[in-house]
Write an enzyme that holds these catalytic residues in place. Sequence first.
Site, PDB file in Angstrom:
ATOM      1  N   GLU A  17      -4.273   2.346  -4.780  1.00 32.97           N
ATOM      2  CA  GLU A  17      -2.808   2.341  -4.649  1.00 32.97           C
ATOM      3  C   GLU A  17      -2.319   1.075  -3.947  1.00 32.97           C
ATOM      4  OE1 GLU A  17      -4.905   4.339  -3.070  1.00 32.97           O
ATOM      5  OE2 GLU A  17      -4.269   4.775  -1.015  1.00 32.97           O
ATOM      6  N   ASP A  71       0.873  -1.189   0.000  1.00 33.21           N
ATOM      7  CA  ASP A  71       0.000   0.000   0.000  1.00 33.21           C
ATOM      8  C   ASP A  71       0.907   1.236   0.000  1.00 33.21           C
ATOM      9  OD1 ASP A  71      -3.166   0.708   1.454  1.00 33.21           O
ATOM     10  OD2 ASP A  71      -1.675   2.201   0.848  1.00 33.21           O
ATOM     11  N   ASN A 113      -2.168  12.503  -4.982  1.00 34.70           N
ATOM     12  CA  ASN A 113      -3.277  12.883  -5.860  1.00 34.70           C
ATOM     13  C   ASN A 113      -3.741  14.310  -5.583  1.00 34.70           C
ATOM     14  OD1 ASN A 113      -3.632  10.634  -7.523  1.00 34.70           O
ATOM     15  ND2 ASN A 113      -4.837   9.554  -5.974  1.00 34.70           N
TER      16      ASN A 113
END
Lengths: 246, 220
Positions: free
Chosen positions: B114, B71, B79
């Site tokens: 992700e 992760d 983002n």
Amino acid sequence: MNRLLTAKTICITSGKGGVGKTSFAVNLSMSLVAKGHRVLLIDGDLGLANVDLLLGISVQKTIRDVMEGGALMESICFPSENFGVLPATSGIPEMVDLGPEEQGRIGTYLRAVAESFDYVLIDTAAGIGTSVLWFTSIADEVVILLTPDPTSITDAYAMMKVLAQKYGRKTFRLVLNNVTDVREGLGVFNNLRDVAERFLKLDLHFLGAIPHDTDVSQAIREQVPFLKRTPDGEAARAIQVIAEQV
Amino acid sequence: MKYPQCPHDHPDCPLPADLERLRRERETLRDLVSVDELTGLFNFRFLKSALEREMERTRRTGLSTGLVMVDLDHFKQVNDVYGHENGNLALQAAAGIWKNHLRKIDIPCRYGGEEFVIILPNTGIRDAIQVAERLRQELAAVPVELETETIRLTASFGVDEYREGESLTVEAFIHRVDMFVLAAKNEGRNRACYDPARAARPATEVTAEERASLFLKRKP
């Protein structure tokens, strides 16, 4: 007699040391030669050579020469016709761990030389070190030698578990050495087989039992294989029966 | 693959071209079903079937299946600060690192967002931990080129192993490794977490139960 294009490779191992692997390997090799086969015996105890001692032969070149780039056939000595021995070294600890490069080199040479023999027998070192595991991984068959005592039985089981978990090997042939009689050997084998089947889903086969024979230790001290020294002895007869099934 | 031929050698036969077009469409569809379009890794659908297959292989052969879940750390910020297009570039960069540092038999998948999952066939937990550490260090070391910035990424890793004899579904196995990712996040991120007891006890160790069974009784 049919000559095989590539030899049948049998690895003889045990886990525990001192159970009679080398003596078994040497005498089994000789028994197979007596039956008309061409046999190469590799001393896989790379840093503590024993095969040449049990045969009472002196060696000029060893597996170390092969690992350093020497020709394999030049390192093989022939105690008798059709019986080749690739000796190990003595007292060189660095020899014990085979790296990928050494493994590759030996593997290439063995594939090439296999065509000159019907059987390649590998007598491994004790324990579950790198060289032991690698030799067992390249063999067609693995024969586990054990004696009927708790440490040997446990180490044999541990060896099989490692080979099963690391290499997916599920089938083994077992030889019980130094037993009181065949009945004792079968008893130990049956229990081990049941446990191995239950916990590891292994497929074990009884190859034979070699009774305790005082001739064996005497033969070792004299550096003469017991098959040659006392061919009618109990151990010699048991080896011959085993050779029929190999 | 050979270009299809007309069985009657007609020079203007339309069949070869049609067959070739169908073959290419079939390959495209197969990729769509298995491959994540953005990263080129396998997708979630493929992950489930592949993991089921490897766990079955473990049950049949006894060879463990390793699982690494990844992760990316603070990815929401990537983002938010740089935009989703740059976020996609970062995901592609991470995927590239996984692809370059795994064996051909390993199965890297995009789990979602992700998150990634890497199936390691025939791999015990100790080796799986080494793989995770290698990927973690490589990710942290390599700068990621975005459209106008260069950033560094880190990730939290969970590492687990499915051993023969364990009774576990695919979903339960994934959930178990996910818990280790959570642990890595809680312990400060940019690390790999796993069960230390499992790592300390190799699958090859003879258990107490096995030892006891070896000397229970001897059949005549």
